[in-house]
Design a protein around this motif. Structure first.
Motif, PDB file in Angstrom:
ATOM      1  N   ARG A   1      45.148  13.152 -16.975  1.00 49.23           N
ATOM      2  CA  ARG A   1      45.350  12.733 -18.364  1.00 49.23           C
ATOM      3  C   ARG A   1      44.182  11.914 -18.917  1.00 49.23           C
ATOM      4  O   ARG A   1      44.063  11.702 -20.112  1.00 49.23           O
ATOM      5  N   VAL A   2      43.293  11.453 -18.068  1.00 49.34           N
ATOM      6  CA  VAL A   2      42.201  10.565 -18.471  1.00 49.34           C
ATOM      7  C   VAL A   2      40.873  11.331 -18.469  1.00 49.34           C
ATOM      8  O   VAL A   2      40.591  12.080 -17.532  1.00 49.34           O
ATOM      9  N   SER A   3      40.068  11.157 -19.516  1.00 49.70           N
ATOM     10  CA  SER A   3      38.793  11.874 -19.647  1.00 49.70           C
ATOM     11  C   SER A   3      37.915  11.732 -18.411  1.00 49.70           C
ATOM     12  O   SER A   3      37.346  12.715 -17.932  1.00 49.70           O
ATOM     13  N   ARG A   4      37.781  10.543 -17.890  1.00 53.16           N
ATOM     14  CA  ARG A   4      36.927  10.309 -16.718  1.00 53.16           C
ATOM     15  C   ARG A   4      37.388  11.161 -15.537  1.00 53.16           C
ATOM     16  O   ARG A   4      36.585  11.771 -14.843  1.00 53.16           O
ATOM     17  N   GLN A   5      38.700  11.236 -15.319  1.00 55.44           N
ATOM     18  CA  GLN A   5      39.230  12.043 -14.219  1.00 55.44           C
ATOM     19  C   GLN A   5      39.093  13.537 -14.517  1.00 55.44           C
ATOM     20  O   GLN A   5      38.822  14.330 -13.612  1.00 55.44           O
ATOM     21  N   GLN A   6      39.259  13.918 -15.773  1.00 55.54           N
ATOM     22  CA  GLN A   6      39.078  15.321 -16.154  1.00 55.54           C
ATOM     23  C   GLN A   6      37.641  15.769 -15.854  1.00 55.54           C
ATOM     24  O   GLN A   6      37.406  16.904 -15.454  1.00 55.54           O
ATOM     25  N   SER A   7      36.687  14.863 -16.046  1.00 55.31           N
ATOM     26  CA  SER A   7      35.274  15.211 -15.850  1.00 55.31           C
ATOM     27  C   SER A   7      34.945  15.520 -14.394  1.00 55.31           C
ATOM     28  O   SER A   7      33.923  16.132 -14.102  1.00 55.31           O
ATOM     29  N   GLU A   8      35.809  15.124 -13.475  1.00 56.79           N
ATOM     30  CA  GLU A   8      35.594  15.353 -12.045  1.00 56.79           C
ATOM     31  C   GLU A   8      36.461  16.485 -11.507  1.00 56.79           C
ATOM     32  O   GLU A   8      36.415  16.794 -10.330  1.00 56.79           O
ATOM     33  N   PHE A   9      37.236  17.123 -12.368  1.00 57.01           N
ATOM     34  CA  PHE A   9      38.213  18.117 -11.936  1.00 57.01           C
ATOM     35  C   PHE A   9      37.613  19.488 -11.695  1.00 57.01           C
ATOM     36  O   PHE A   9      38.033  20.218 -10.808  1.00 57.01           O
ATOM     37  N   PHE A  10      36.606  19.859 -12.495  1.00 54.10           N
ATOM     38  CA  PHE A  10      35.954  21.163 -12.373  1.00 54.10           C
ATOM     39  C   PHE A  10      34.490  20.955 -12.005  1.00 54.10           C
ATOM     40  O   PHE A  10      33.944  19.872 -12.197  1.00 54.10           O
ATOM     41  N   PRO A  11      33.800  21.994 -11.538  1.00 57.95           N
ATOM     42  CA  PRO A  11      32.387  21.849 -11.170  1.00 57.95           C
ATOM     43  C   PRO A  11      31.504  21.540 -12.381  1.00 57.95           C
ATOM     44  O   PRO A  11      31.705  22.101 -13.456  1.00 57.95           O
ATOM     45  N   ALA A  12      30.544  20.672 -12.171  1.00 62.66           N
ATOM     46  CA  ALA A  12      29.603  20.293 -13.230  1.00 62.66           C
ATOM     47  C   ALA A  12      28.601  21.411 -13.470  1.00 62.66           C
ATOM     48  O   ALA A  12      28.286  22.192 -12.568  1.00 62.66           O
ATOM     49  N   ILE A  13      28.125  21.480 -14.710  1.00 65.76           N
ATOM     50  CA  ILE A  13      27.080  22.444 -15.083  1.00 65.76           C
ATOM     51  C   ILE A  13      26.021  21.714 -15.906  1.00 65.76           C
ATOM     52  O   ILE A  13      26.270  20.634 -16.453  1.00 65.76           O
ATOM     53  N   ASP A  14      24.846  22.313 -16.012  1.00 65.21           N
ATOM     54  CA  ASP A  14      23.768  21.751 -16.827  1.00 65.21           C
ATOM     55  C   ASP A  14      23.886  22.279 -18.250  1.00 65.21           C
ATOM     56  O   ASP A  14      24.361  23.391 -18.484  1.00 65.21           O
ATOM     57  N   ILE A  15      23.409  21.503 -19.204  1.00 61.21           N
ATOM     58  CA  ILE A  15      23.480  21.890 -20.621  1.00 61.21           C
ATOM     59  C   ILE A  15      22.850  23.262 -20.898  1.00 61.21           C
ATOM     60  O   ILE A  15      23.417  24.022 -21.668  1.00 61.21           O
ATOM     61  N   PRO A  16      21.714  23.614 -20.308  1.00 62.05           N
ATOM     62  CA  PRO A  16      21.169  24.945 -20.628  1.00 62.05           C
ATOM     63  C   PRO A  16      22.122  26.097 -20.282  1.00 62.05           C
ATOM     64  O   PRO A  16      22.002  27.184 -20.828  1.00 62.05           O
ATOM     65  N   ASN A  17      23.070  25.855 -19.385  1.00 57.66           N
ATOM     66  CA  ASN A  17      24.018  26.894 -18.967  1.00 57.66           C
ATOM     67  C   ASN A  17      25.355  26.813 -19.708  1.00 57.66           C
ATOM     68  O   ASN A  17      26.272  27.575 -19.410  1.00 57.66           O
ATOM     69  N   ILE A  18      25.471  25.917 -20.655  1.00 56.20           N
ATOM     70  CA  ILE A  18      26.756  25.680 -21.323  1.00 56.20           C
ATOM     71  C   ILE A  18      27.199  26.903 -22.128  1.00 56.20           C
ATOM     72  O   ILE A  18      26.372  27.615 -22.683  1.00 56.20           O
ATOM     73  N   GLN A  19      28.513  27.130 -22.138  1.00 51.22           N
ATOM     74  CA  GLN A  19      29.068  28.232 -22.909  1.00 51.22           C
ATOM     75  C   GLN A  19      30.459  27.879 -23.427  1.00 51.22           C
ATOM     76  O   GLN A  19      31.022  26.843 -23.067  1.00 51.22           O
ATOM     77  N   LYS A  20      30.985  28.761 -24.284  1.00 52.75           N
ATOM     78  CA  LYS A  20      32.314  28.557 -24.854  1.00 52.75           C
ATOM     79  C   LYS A  20      33.326  28.312 -23.742  1.00 52.75           C
ATOM     80  O   LYS A  20      33.273  28.948 -22.698  1.00 52.75           O
ATOM     81  N   GLY A  21      34.234  27.361 -23.988  1.00 54.22           N
ATOM     82  CA  GLY A  21      35.278  27.058 -23.018  1.00 54.22           C
ATOM     83  C   GLY A  21      34.919  25.960 -22.043  1.00 54.22           C
ATOM     84  O   GLY A  21      35.792  25.442 -21.352  1.00 54.22           O
ATOM     85  N   ASP A  22      33.645  25.589 -21.965  1.00 57.79           N
ATOM     86  CA  ASP A  22      33.257  24.497 -21.072  1.00 57.79           C
ATOM     87  C   ASP A  22      33.774  23.175 -21.625  1.00 57.79           C
ATOM     88  O   ASP A  22      33.954  23.013 -22.837  1.00 57.79           O
TER      89      ASP A  22
END
Length: 184
Positions: A102-123
């Protein structure tokens, strides 16, 4: 009298079958545990949905998130009367049977991180707006160019809306992007 006993036996059998089907022993168990802070990536449990039209996809996730457009911001809010940024993400994924922290900080650790150049819809994108710690989140809805990445979030002043995360305000506060693992 014999017919009554036969009907009574059938009725008892019906109640027994219904009772057992409602019993927790026969239900499918789903892990709905949230991931605590600072835990490495863990694949979420996903509940199967009966209708194919509700299958999780980037387009469907964005559609659910956009259904909250205009909803006012409310800290801890979780519905159409008021919602916060992490609630928007939780509710969007909940539509597909996925329970996220429920917390943004914890959500940020839930899925694998990606770099901005690879960002796409749904990230998912995360920001540190008031300190060095992640406290704001959103979902990328459109990538128009490297300078125009649109995301939906719950703004504390303007409610649920879409903004360019590459504008000077959001770019300076960007902390992390993650790629959800969808079930197609």
């Amino acid at each position: 009298m014999l017919k009554f006993k036969k009907d009574l036996k059938l009725l008892c059998l019906l109640f027994l079958v219904l009772g057992l089907s409602a019993c927790h022993v026969f239900r499918t168990r789903t892990n709905t545990r949230t991931v605590p802070s600072r835990v490495p990536y863990e694949q979420p449990e996903v509940k199967a949905k009966a209708e194919a039209s509700t299958l999780m996809s980037t387009a469907n996730l964005i559609k659910v998130a956009r259904s909250y457009t205009g909803v006012p911001y409310r800290s801890g809010g979780n519905d159409q009367r008021g919602i916060d940024c992490s609630g928007l993400i939780c509710n969007s994924f909940k539509e597909f049977g996925m329970k996220l922290p429920r917390v943004s900080r914890q959500q940020s650790e839930f899925f694998p991180a990606i770099d901005i150049p690879n960002i796409q819809k749904g990230d998912l994108v995360f920001f540190a707006t008031t300190s060095n710690e992640i406290n704001h989140s959103g979902i990328v809805t459109e990538v128009r160019s490297e300078d125009e990445i649109i995301f939906i979030h719950a703004s504390s002043s303007k409610g649920v809306r879409e903004d360019n995360m590459m504008n000077s305000y959001w770019k300076a506060r960007f902390a992390r992007a993650c790629r959800p693992q969808f079930v197609k």
